[in-house]
Design a protein around this motif. Structure first.
Motif, PDB file in Angstrom:
ATOM      1  N   SER A 413       5.851  12.734  -3.114  1.00  0.00           N
ATOM      2  CA  SER A 413       6.787  12.397  -2.028  1.00  0.00           C
ATOM      3  C   SER A 413       6.212  11.313  -1.116  1.00  0.00           C
ATOM      4  O   SER A 413       6.935  10.390  -0.699  1.00  0.00           O
ATOM      5  N   THR A 414       4.919  11.435  -0.859  1.00  0.00           N
ATOM      6  CA  THR A 414       4.280  10.414  -0.015  1.00  0.00           C
ATOM      7  C   THR A 414       4.233   9.072  -0.726  1.00  0.00           C
ATOM      8  O   THR A 414       4.489   8.019  -0.123  1.00  0.00           O
ATOM      9  N   LEU A 415       3.907   9.096  -2.002  1.00  0.00           N
ATOM     10  CA  LEU A 415       3.859   7.847  -2.762  1.00  0.00           C
ATOM     11  C   LEU A 415       5.239   7.213  -2.868  1.00  0.00           C
ATOM     12  O   LEU A 415       5.390   5.978  -2.783  1.00  0.00           O
ATOM     13  N   SER A 559      -4.114   4.878   5.817  1.00  0.00           N
ATOM     14  CA  SER A 559      -3.095   5.381   6.730  1.00  0.00           C
ATOM     15  C   SER A 559      -1.966   6.076   5.989  1.00  0.00           C
ATOM     16  O   SER A 559      -1.102   6.693   6.610  1.00  0.00           O
ATOM     17  N   ILE A 560      -1.991   6.028   4.620  1.00  0.00           N
ATOM     18  CA  ILE A 560      -0.906   6.684   3.865  1.00  0.00           C
ATOM     19  C   ILE A 560      -1.065   8.210   3.847  1.00  0.00           C
ATOM     20  O   ILE A 560      -0.066   8.904   4.118  1.00  0.00           O
ATOM     21  N   PRO A 561      -2.193   8.821   3.493  1.00  0.00           N
ATOM     22  CA  PRO A 561      -3.492   8.272   3.086  1.00  0.00           C
ATOM     23  C   PRO A 561      -3.570   8.063   1.575  1.00  0.00           C
ATOM     24  O   PRO A 561      -3.015   8.833   0.792  1.00  0.00           O
ATOM     25  N   TYR A 562      -4.339   7.046   1.177  1.00  0.00           N
ATOM     26  CA  TYR A 562      -4.449   6.706  -0.233  1.00  0.00           C
ATOM     27  C   TYR A 562      -5.765   5.991  -0.434  1.00  0.00           C
ATOM     28  O   TYR A 562      -6.119   5.079   0.322  1.00  0.00           O
ATOM     29  N   SER A 563      -6.486   6.381  -1.462  1.00  0.00           N
ATOM     30  CA  SER A 563      -7.756   5.755  -1.800  1.00  0.00           C
ATOM     31  C   SER A 563      -7.645   5.219  -3.224  1.00  0.00           C
ATOM     32  O   SER A 563      -7.617   6.008  -4.190  1.00  0.00           O
ATOM     33  N   PRO A 564      -7.534   3.915  -3.400  1.00  0.00           N
ATOM     34  CA  PRO A 564      -7.367   3.347  -4.753  1.00  0.00           C
ATOM     35  C   PRO A 564      -8.554   3.696  -5.653  1.00  0.00           C
ATOM     36  O   PRO A 564      -9.697   3.708  -5.226  1.00  0.00           O
ATOM     37  N   ARG A 565      -8.238   3.964  -6.921  1.00  0.00           N
ATOM     38  CA  ARG A 565      -9.283   4.283  -7.885  1.00  0.00           C
ATOM     39  C   ARG A 565      -9.824   3.016  -8.507  1.00  0.00           C
ATOM     40  O   ARG A 565      -9.150   1.997  -8.582  1.00  0.00           O
ATOM     41  N   ARG A 566     -11.062   3.106  -8.962  1.00  0.00           N
ATOM     42  CA  ARG A 566     -11.698   1.949  -9.583  1.00  0.00           C
ATOM     43  C   ARG A 566     -10.999   1.580 -10.878  1.00  0.00           C
ATOM     44  O   ARG A 566     -10.923   0.399 -11.238  1.00  0.00           O
ATOM     45  N   GLU A 567     -10.422   2.584 -11.545  1.00  0.00           N
ATOM     46  CA  GLU A 567      -9.782   2.311 -12.830  1.00  0.00           C
ATOM     47  C   GLU A 567      -8.508   1.488 -12.666  1.00  0.00           C
ATOM     48  O   GLU A 567      -8.055   0.833 -13.613  1.00  0.00           O
ATOM     49  N   HIS A 629       4.066  13.938  11.481  1.00  0.00           N
ATOM     50  CA  HIS A 629       3.455  12.969  10.566  1.00  0.00           C
ATOM     51  C   HIS A 629       1.938  12.970  10.722  1.00  0.00           C
ATOM     52  O   HIS A 629       1.210  12.747   9.739  1.00  0.00           O
ATOM     53  N   GLY A 630       1.461  13.227  11.938  1.00  0.00           N
ATOM     54  CA  GLY A 630       0.019  13.340  12.133  1.00  0.00           C
ATOM     55  C   GLY A 630      -0.556  14.564  11.428  1.00  0.00           C
ATOM     56  O   GLY A 630      -1.639  14.499  10.821  1.00  0.00           O
ATOM     57  N   TRP A 631       0.168  15.703  11.505  1.00  0.00           N
ATOM     58  CA  TRP A 631      -0.277  16.904  10.795  1.00  0.00           C
ATOM     59  C   TRP A 631      -0.271  16.661   9.284  1.00  0.00           C
ATOM     60  O   TRP A 631      -1.192  17.079   8.572  1.00  0.00           O
ATOM     61  N   ARG A 632       0.773  15.982   8.777  1.00  0.00           N
ATOM     62  CA  ARG A 632       0.848  15.663   7.348  1.00  0.00           C
ATOM     63  C   ARG A 632      -0.316  14.779   6.925  1.00  0.00           C
ATOM     64  O   ARG A 632      -0.955  15.005   5.891  1.00  0.00           O
ATOM     65  N   TRP A 633      -0.607  13.751   7.744  1.00  0.00           N
ATOM     66  CA  TRP A 633      -1.703  12.825   7.384  1.00  0.00           C
ATOM     67  C   TRP A 633      -3.032  13.572   7.342  1.00  0.00           C
ATOM     68  O   TRP A 633      -3.840  13.380   6.417  1.00  0.00           O
ATOM     69  N   LEU A 634      -3.264  14.427   8.331  1.00  0.00           N
ATOM     70  CA  LEU A 634      -4.538  15.138   8.377  1.00  0.00           C
ATOM     71  C   LEU A 634      -4.667  16.110   7.198  1.00  0.00           C
ATOM     72  O   LEU A 634      -5.738  16.209   6.561  1.00  0.00           O
TER      73      LEU A 634
END
Length: 727
Positions: A413-415, A559-567, A629-634
């Motif tokens: 859903s976030t993506l 800020s999404i939060p999202y951490s791109p993978r090296r692959e 949205h802050g609770w969701r991000w955390l």
């Protein structure tokens, strides 16, 4: 004029005579010839000579009569002069006939001699007795003998001698007179010298007396001057004392005036604050009066009447304060009496508010008592459901954290939400592509003016005063609403181009994010005023909020939060760019410190936006991007695999800015989440952090320990209070 004409006639007659036609040789005397040599005929007078001589005789006769009539004492002398003139004239004519001279040249001197004899009758003596002049001819031409001519010459000579004797006598007498005058002048000169010497003596005596008197006066004046100088020194001393006293008095008055000005400005600020508070309280009264009430409820009608009376009294108090403020608008500071009136009005207004609250409380007390039990049951049910949901979410997050691997990508859903925001931003950018890539000079100028009107107000946001923030908000709101605004001395509006509003919204959202990564990253306190304006614009123009999130997610994926993978990246540089690192061809890859600083600024701005709301907007609906949205991000951040330095830094920044608001909103569930972070997630962060990069980890650990120990999170620095908004 008549004599001249006659002379010309005579000359003309002589010219036409045979003698006038004689040939004259100027060199006859050098050759020793006679002047009449070669002239064969004997000289003779013309037949016209008699008439000419007669005219000349009559002319001179008239002249002699005129001379005798003008004062001659001897008539006999006049007659003799006339006879002499006649004889001389005839002799001259005869002599010219004998000598061969022209008649015209000889006639003139004869006339002059005759006139000379006539003009001096008193000087010449009587002619000798032996000289007998013949009477004037009556008819024809009379010739004179040489003896008569000689006698006439002697007479003329005698006249000349007598004239010389008379002149000599006159000269001698003149010399005697001159000698006499010289003697008199010499005598008078000597007397004048004596007189001048006497006068000079008197002048010297007078001068000496004047000098003596001046010396006495000088001495007296010097004495008076000394006295005046002494008096002047005394007066100067007194005057200096008075001047020093006046200067001290002036300084005291200036100090008093400065104090008065400072007190006046302070009173003026206080008066403005009082007026603002009175107006706000009056607005509260009016809101209470205008709030919807049940028309069928009789207690509500009584409440409306009492509130109307309170509102009327509140308007009167506002008028009193406005009257005091109107006086200060003319340039004067409010006096103590004015402040007393304003403070009394504020006190009365507060009393009205208190009375209104009491009225409302009494009117609603029954309703509250009746609905209290039902409402309490509903709240307990809702709270229980909420606690169960939060407990379930916390347990779910805890279970996910206990698993061997955490999430590396956000939830579906976030993506999906992230992709929708990016697609929307791309569509907006594509919509004003024509304006952005135009080559028309007018459109370029319009684009530049729109850009300035959009980004310059955001750059001017500061913590100076609440009124300043409101001016900036109004300017941006007018621009996005299609109204005309002034930017750099130029009027600009988004209605000047069909794509103007999309362009302005896109650039404005981009500028908000840029302020986060630059201004907030350097000054953490700047996050709240920027967030206040951004939240107000987001509430009035939702498209700006969506564009803001899209730009924020592009520059800060965390800020999404999202951490791109090296692959997912083709190279290390591409992977760093996907994480938010800046890659410059000249300077290369951005350093970790610069990257963390920018990420920290943007997360702090995002944390400020989700907890703040524009105070002058409509508070009836929900916030455009609230604490949920802050609770969701955390929660999603704790479900992701921690990154070195980044996770610890961003969690600390987010909790320091938004932790107090989340604590007040979620209370027990928040402390459970914080405890999970401390006990379960923090060791994973510590394991992912290198030994030389423990600064951010240490700050997060100290924050968690302090918060859990005190069960309290302090409000963030730079948070905007009600006092700020009244400034």
């Amino acid at each position: 004029m008549q004599s001249d004409s006659r002379r010309w006639e005579t000359l003309e007659a002589l010219k036409n005579s045979p003698k006038g036609k004689l040939h004259y040789d100027p060199h006859w005397s050098d050759r020793g010839e006679d002047i009449l040599a070669g002239y064969e005929e004997s000289p003779s007078l013309s037949s016209y000579s008699a008439s000419v001589v007669e005219r000349l005789s009559s002319l001179h006769l008239n002249k002699s009569r005129f001379s005798s009539g003008s004062g001659d004492s001897s008539p006999g002398f006049s007659e003799n002069a006339h006879n002499s003139f006649s004889s001389c004239s005839i002799l001259s004519l005869i002599n010219r006939n004998h000598n061969g001279l022209s008649t015209v040249s000889s006639a003139s001197p004869t006339k002059q001699d005759t006139e000379q004899v006539v003009s001096e009758p008193s000087i010449e003596p009587e002619p000798p007795a032996e000289v007998v002049l013949s009477p004037p001819p009556t008819t024809g031409l009379l010739l004179v003998s040489p003896k008569e001519i000689k006698t006439a010459g002697q007479i003329i000579r005698c006249q000349e001698e007598m004239r010389e004797k008379a002149k000599l006598a006159v000269r001698r007498r003149q010399e005697e007179q001159d000698k006499l005058v010289a003697a008199v002048v010499s005598s008078e000169t000597e007397q004048l010298k004596r007189f001048e010497e006497l006068m000079e003596l008197k002048q010297r005596q007078d001068l000496q007396s004047v000098r003596d008197m001046m010396d006495r006066e000088t001495k007296e004046s010097m004495g008076r001057q000394e006295k005046l100088k002494e008096e002047q020194r005394h007066r100067t001393k007194i005057l200096n004392l008075r001047l020093r006293e006046a200067e001290q008095q002036r300084l005291r008055e200036a100090e008093l005036e400065r104090q008065r000005q400072a007190e006046g400005r302070e009173r003026l600020r206080t008066l403005n604050s009082i007026q603002e508070e009175v107006l706000q309280l009056n607005q509260v009264l009016n809101q209470a009066l205008n709030s919807p009430k049940d028309p069928k409820d009789p207690s509500a009608q009584v409440l409306v009447q009492s509130l109307a009376a309170l509102c009327q009294r509140g308007n009167q108090l506002c008028s009193q304060v406005s009257e005091v403020v109107r006086k200060t608008a003319e340039g004067d500071f409010p006096s103590v009496e004015d402040m007393t009136i304003a403070e009394r009005a504020l006190h009365n207004m507060r009393a009205l508010i208190h009375q209104q609250q009491e009225e409302v409380n009494r009117a609603e007390e029954k309703k509250k008592k009746e609905a209290e039990l039902e409402e309490q049951r509903k709240k307990e049910a809702e709270l229980k459901a909420k606690q169960e949901a939060e407990k379930k979410a916390a347990e779910t997050a805890k279970e996910k954290a206990k698993r061997t691997g955490l999430q590396s990508v956000p939830e579906d859903s976030t993506l999906k939400w992230y992709k929708e925001l990016q697609d929307s931003a791309d569509a907006v950018a594509q919509s004003f592509e024509e304006l952005n890539s135009t080559k028309d000079a007018k459109l370029k100028k319009l684009k530049l003016n729109l850009l300035k009107a959009s980004v310059i107000p955001v750059s001017q946001i500061s913590t100076n005063s609440g009124s300043h923030l409101r001016e900036i908000f109004d300017k941006i709101d007018k621009l996005l609403s299609g109204k005309v605004v002034q930017s750099g001395g130029t009027s600009v509006s988004t209605t000047h181009h069909p794509q103007g509003r999309q362009f302005a919204c896109y650039k404005l959202a981009e500028k908000f994010v840029k302020q986060g990564e630059e201004e907030v990253a350097s000054h953490f306190e700047a996050a709240f005023p920027i967030a206040a304006v951004a939240s107000g614009i987001w509430e009035q123009h939702p498209i700006v909020g969506d564009l803001f999130l899209a730009h924020l997610h592009r520059k800060c994926p965390f800020s999404i939060p999202y951490s791109p993978r090296r692959e997912d990246a083709t190279s290390d540089v591409e992977h760093q760019r996907m994480m938010g690192y800046r890659v410059d061809e000249s300077s290369g890859l951005e350093t970790d410190d610069s990257f963390l600083k920018r990420m920290s600024g943007m997360i702090r701005l995002y944390a400020a936006i989700i907890q703040i709301r524009w105070p002058y907007g409509s508070k009836q609906g929900p916030a455009p991007h609230g604490l949920n949205h802050g609770w969701r991000w955390l929660a999603q951040m704790l479900n992701m695999e921690p990154q070195k330095d980044t996770t610890a830094t961003l969690l600390f920044d987010f909790l320091e800015v938004c932790g107090n608001a989340l604590m007040k909103q979620y209370q027990g569930q928040f402390w459970k989440l914080l405890l999970f972070l401390k006990e379960d997630y923090f060791p994973r962060i510590k394991a992912a952090t290198k030994d030389g990069q423990m600064g951010s980890l240490t700050r997060l650990e100290q924050f968690l320990e302090t918060s859990l120990r005190n069960r309290q999170i302090s409000p963030p620095k730079g948070q905007l209070t009600s006092v700020f908004w009244r400034s």
